[in-house]
Design an enzyme around this catalytic site. Sequence first.
Site, PDB file in Angstrom:
ATOM      1  CB  ILE A  74       6.822  -6.500   1.876  1.00  0.00           C
ATOM      2  CG1 ILE A  74       7.006  -5.789   3.195  1.00  0.00           C
ATOM      3  CG2 ILE A  74       5.362  -6.815   1.626  1.00  0.00           C
ATOM      4  CD1 ILE A  74       6.658  -6.590   4.396  1.00  0.00           C
ATOM      5  CB  CYS A  75       6.198 -11.350  -1.140  1.00  0.00           C
ATOM      6  SG  CYS A  75       5.881 -12.030  -2.786  1.00  0.00           S
ATOM      7  CB  VAL A  76       6.915  -6.789  -4.872  1.00  0.00           C
ATOM      8  CG1 VAL A  76       7.392  -7.786  -5.909  1.00  0.00           C
ATOM      9  CG2 VAL A  76       6.286  -5.578  -5.530  1.00  0.00           C
ATOM     10  CG  PHE A 115       6.546  -9.552   6.559  1.00  0.00           C
ATOM     11  CD1 PHE A 115       5.868  -9.851   7.731  1.00  0.00           C
ATOM     12  CD2 PHE A 115       7.720  -8.816   6.640  1.00  0.00           C
ATOM     13  CE1 PHE A 115       6.350  -9.426   8.957  1.00  0.00           C
ATOM     14  CE2 PHE A 115       8.213  -8.384   7.861  1.00  0.00           C
ATOM     15  CZ  PHE A 115       7.527  -8.691   9.024  1.00  0.00           C
ATOM     16  CB  ALA A 121       2.850  -6.210  -1.088  1.00  0.00           C
TER      17      ALA A 121
END
Length: 128
Positions: A77-79, A39, A82
């Site tokens: 999830i792309c940190v 994501f 996010a």
Amino acid sequence: MRFAIVVTGPAYGTQQASSAFQFAQALIAEGHKLSSVFFYREGVYNANQLTSPASDEFDLVRGWQQLNAQHGVALNICVAAALRRGVVDETEAGRLGLASSNLQQGFTLSGLGALAEASLTCDRVVQF
């Protein structure tokens, strides 16, 4: 065939995430291996446990969570994306001094390395 999916749209408001979820289900139903879903950008909203759809709408966030629990699909999830959008796990919330976290169980904050690894180990990477 081994697949990875990249989702760049939010859980609600566009068709991207919903189409990606339906594609993921179709892959599994046809006997393909779905290794991971990454994501990115607005797609990180798919991991927000505070999302509360109307009672007559499909709960896409919980749908992704079930995909992880039932089929072992990694939900990365792309940190960076996010954190910019207020989606944090307990570790990041503590580090940033935030009162709480909101990352849905089953999702993992990760870097772009997870996407690079998926693109190297899968036969196909499909972006929505």
